[in-house]
Design a protein around this motif. Structure first.
Motif, PDB file in Angstrom:
ATOM      1  N   LYS A  18      52.307  59.570  16.995  1.00 43.64           N
ATOM      2  CA  LYS A  18      51.827  58.886  15.808  1.00 43.64           C
ATOM      3  C   LYS A  18      52.988  58.412  14.961  1.00 43.64           C
ATOM      4  CE  LYS A  18      47.335  61.178  15.369  1.00 43.64           C
ATOM      5  NZ  LYS A  18      46.467  61.961  14.477  1.00 43.64           N
ATOM      6  N   ASN A  28      35.886  59.767   7.162  1.00 42.76           N
ATOM      7  CA  ASN A  28      34.418  59.895   7.177  1.00 42.76           C
ATOM      8  C   ASN A  28      33.863  59.774   5.756  1.00 42.76           C
ATOM      9  OD1 ASN A  28      31.793  60.311   8.080  1.00 42.76           O
ATOM     10  ND2 ASN A  28      31.983  62.557   8.086  1.00 42.76           N
ATOM     11  N   ASP A  57      38.149  54.839  10.181  1.00 43.06           N
ATOM     12  CA  ASP A  57      38.563  56.197  10.540  1.00 43.06           C
ATOM     13  C   ASP A  57      39.566  56.203  11.682  1.00 43.06           C
ATOM     14  OD1 ASP A  57      37.047  57.522   8.642  1.00 43.06           O
ATOM     15  OD2 ASP A  57      35.334  57.865   9.969  1.00 43.06           O
ATOM     16  N   ARG A  58      39.207  55.537  12.787  1.00 41.13           N
ATOM     17  CA  ARG A  58      40.052  55.589  13.983  1.00 41.13           C
ATOM     18  C   ARG A  58      41.454  55.065  13.693  1.00 41.13           C
ATOM     19  NH1 ARG A  58      37.731  53.236  19.528  1.00 41.13           N
ATOM     20  NH2 ARG A  58      36.349  55.017  19.139  1.00 41.13           N
ATOM     21  N   GLN A  59      41.520  53.993  12.951  1.00 43.57           N
ATOM     22  CA  GLN A  59      42.832  53.399  12.653  1.00 43.57           C
ATOM     23  C   GLN A  59      43.717  54.355  11.853  1.00 43.57           C
ATOM     24  OE1 GLN A  59      42.795  49.427  10.883  1.00 43.57           O
ATOM     25  NE2 GLN A  59      44.329  50.114   9.385  1.00 43.57           N
ATOM     26  N   LEU A  61      43.316  57.718  11.298  1.00 40.87           N
ATOM     27  CA  LEU A  61      43.537  59.008  11.955  1.00 40.87           C
ATOM     28  C   LEU A  61      44.523  58.894  13.113  1.00 40.87           C
ATOM     29  CD1 LEU A  61      39.869  60.369  11.970  1.00 40.87           C
ATOM     30  CD2 LEU A  61      41.788  61.320  10.685  1.00 40.87           C
ATOM     31  N   ASN A  62      44.523  57.774  13.810  1.00 39.05           N
ATOM     32  CA  ASN A  62      45.423  57.597  14.938  1.00 39.05           C
ATOM     33  C   ASN A  62      46.809  57.110  14.538  1.00 39.05           C
ATOM     34  OD1 ASN A  62      43.500  58.414  16.773  1.00 39.05           O
ATOM     35  ND2 ASN A  62      42.742  56.336  17.160  1.00 39.05           N
ATOM     36  N   LYS A  63      46.886  56.440  13.412  1.00 37.80           N
ATOM     37  CA  LYS A  63      48.163  55.815  13.029  1.00 37.80           C
ATOM     38  C   LYS A  63      49.118  56.778  12.346  1.00 37.80           C
ATOM     39  CE  LYS A  63      49.932  51.791  10.497  1.00 37.80           C
ATOM     40  NZ  LYS A  63      49.566  50.576   9.740  1.00 37.80           N
TER      41      LYS A  63
END
Length: 540
Positions: A18, A28, A57-59, A61-63
């Motif tokens: 990351k 969320n 969220d995905r962006q 949490l993953n970044k």
């Protein structure tokens, strides 16, 4: 076992891959940014007290690599609420004295004073919060009952608006000889005798005899008030008028990290405060900001001190009290303009508002972005309404005043003047913005009362049915902006907070329940409150 170790290794490697490390990720959620495009987001990353990025969220949490994360459970997030008009010190003093809020009769008031005195054994009894409009006999009281019940102990009881006080004979005896003719004030006399009522500037006669609470007592109460505010998601207060000693105490608490909410302080125009402003200029100390003065042009409507153009309907040949004449107001306005300060003028009656607007017409010529405010703006002559726009005058109002005063206001001013009463929508339409507050402790700190009063024009008991002067309702969107971004703008803080955007302070509230848009009041609280990325309140 090997499979578990493999999964853990993948997670660790993924974390290492990351990008930027941040302190906190909220995910969320339904984040209402209140930015220019009114965008909503699911997640945000926070570092060093500021918002780094918002997105799905995905962006997020993953970044980002994060020290801590919070699952918001789908709850709504808004910028931290700002109360544009409150009185921290008055609230602290109310808590330390005999608390008379909500007394339904003079008898209940007397009983509360008795209970307070039995516990505290004060040499001089100070109380506040009574409101005669809640009593069966809604006329202003006299001191006969106080004289009977407290013949030897001085008693001073402030009305809920702080613009009048009832004192007993024992307190009057402390005063000695004094001038009954007081500019901007009234000492009530009936049949040649003092009734015990002192109104507006006449309160200055009492002040030298009011015992001061200790700094430690005040600090303790301010901490409790801060806890109450944070529990509602209130992260900032515009303190509407403080003395120099109070400013010093606030500075001490901020320096010692005892006060975390943002405080935008309006200075009372005393000699010491003027000297402070001249020496320090625009003053910022962590979460304390000072760049405004408070002017008191008239009194309160409930005490019949608001300055009207025509007589009170219930008081013949009487128009209220002028606490600051135009020359004094203009001098203070020029002083503020010269040092880069804002002037926030208390104006409730239409005549007082007219005086303030005339002052602002001169200021506007010199600085169109002066952001001078009229605090309260309750009874407006609609012929003057356009001047708010013409001279860029910022209205600062308290929606719960409308739902409280609706019981008696028409009896004081008459039906004809009601078209300009609590005209929040009309004011907002003139300027494009409006600042919203509570005037606590005159009203409750609860921001959800404010929302209900602004949108539905009803109190927390859903009264009156159908709403009071419903045509002056604000929309939910206008109301929330009036408690966040517009209040930040009204204190020159729009670059720091008021919206949830990249680069701004991570100051926000996660609500326990979604904002209620129905015309039925539902209580709500903050689930979590953050200031500069720090969790300062949690229901968990």
């Amino acid at each position: 076992m090997r499979n578990i170790l493999f999964i853990l290794l993948i997670i660790i490697l993924h974390s290492c891959m990351k990008g930027e490390a941040v302190d906190l990720v909220i995910f969320n959620a339904k984040i209402y940014s209140l930015d220019e495009g009114n965008h909503t987001y699911q997640a945000m990353a926070i570092k060093d007290g500021k918002i780094v990025e918002l997105g799905p969220d995905r962006q997020i949490l993953n970044k980002y690599r994060y020290t801590k994360s919070v699952d918001a459970e789908g709850k709504e997030i808004y910028p931290g609420f700002i109360d544009a008009h409150g009185h921290l010190f008055s609230y602290a003093e109310l808590k330390l004295g005999a608390n008379l809020l909500g007394c339904s009769s003079e008898q209940e008031m007397i009983e509360r004073v008795f209970d307070y005195q039995n516990k505290t054994k004060r040499k001089i009894i100070i109380g506040s919060g009574w409101d005669q409009s809640l009593w069966e006999n809604s006329s202003m009281p006299d001191n006969r009952r106080l004289n009977e019940e407290f013949p030897n102990t001085p008693v001073c009881l402030y009305r809920i608006d702080g613009h009048s006080a009832l004192v007993n004979r024992a307190f009057i005896d402390l005063l000695g000889d004094f001038d009954l003719d007081i500019k901007g004030g009234e000492v009530s006399i009936d049949n040649g005798k003092l009734t015990g009522m002192f109104i507006d500037a006449a309160l200055s006669v009492l002040e030298p005899y009011i015992p001061a609470y200790s700094s430690s007592e005040i600090k303790k109460q301010l901490k409790l008030i801060q806890k109450e505010l944070l529990g509602y998601g209130i992260t900032g207060v515009h303190e509407a008028g403080i003395e120099f000693e109070e400013l010093k105490l606030l500075s001490e608490m901020v320096s010692d990290n005892e006060l975390s909410i943002y405080v935008y302080a309006m200075l009372n125009p005393s000699k010491e405060n003027r000297e402070f402003a001249l020496e320090k200029g625009i003053f910022n100390l962590k979460n304390l900001s000072v760049r405004s003065f408070k002017a008191y042009v008239d009194g309160a409507l409930g005490s019949s001190g608001a300055l009207l153009k025509q007589d009170y309907l219930d008081k013949k040949d009487y128009k209220g009290l002028c606490l600051m004449d135009p020359d004094e107001l203009n001098e203070l306005a020029e002083f503020c303009l010269d040092i880069g300060y804002q002037l926030n003028s208390h104006g409730i009656g239409d005549s007082a508002i007219s005086i303030i607007l005339d002052m602002c017409s001169n200021i506007y010529k010199k600085n169109p972005d002066h952001r001078f405010r009229i605090e309260h703006a309750q009874i407006i002559d609609m012929e003057d309404l356009h001047k708010f726009s013409d001279y860029a005058v910022f209205p600062s109002v308290q929606p719960t005043h409308a739902t409280t005063d609706q019981r008696w206001v028409q009896a004081k001013i008459g039906k004809e003047r009601m078209s300009g009463a609590y005209a929040f929508k009309s004011l907002k339409n003139q300027v494009g913005m409006i600042a919203l507050g509570t005037d606590f402790p005159v009203e409750y700190t609860n921001p959800f009362y404010t929302i209900h009063a602004a949108v539905h024009r009803m109190n927390n008991k859903d009264y009156p049915d159908g709403g009071f002067l419903k045509n002056e309702s604000l929309s939910m969107e206008e109301t929330i902006k009036g408690m966040t971004f517009w209040n930040a703008f009204a204190s020159f803080d729009e670059g720091r907070f008021g919206t949830i955007e990249k680069g701004k302070r991570a100051t926000f509230v996660i609500l326990d329940k979604p904002l209620n848009r129905q015309a039925k009041f539902i209580e709500n609280f903050s689930w979590k409150t953050y200031i500069d990325g720090r969790l300062l309140h949690s229901l968990e």
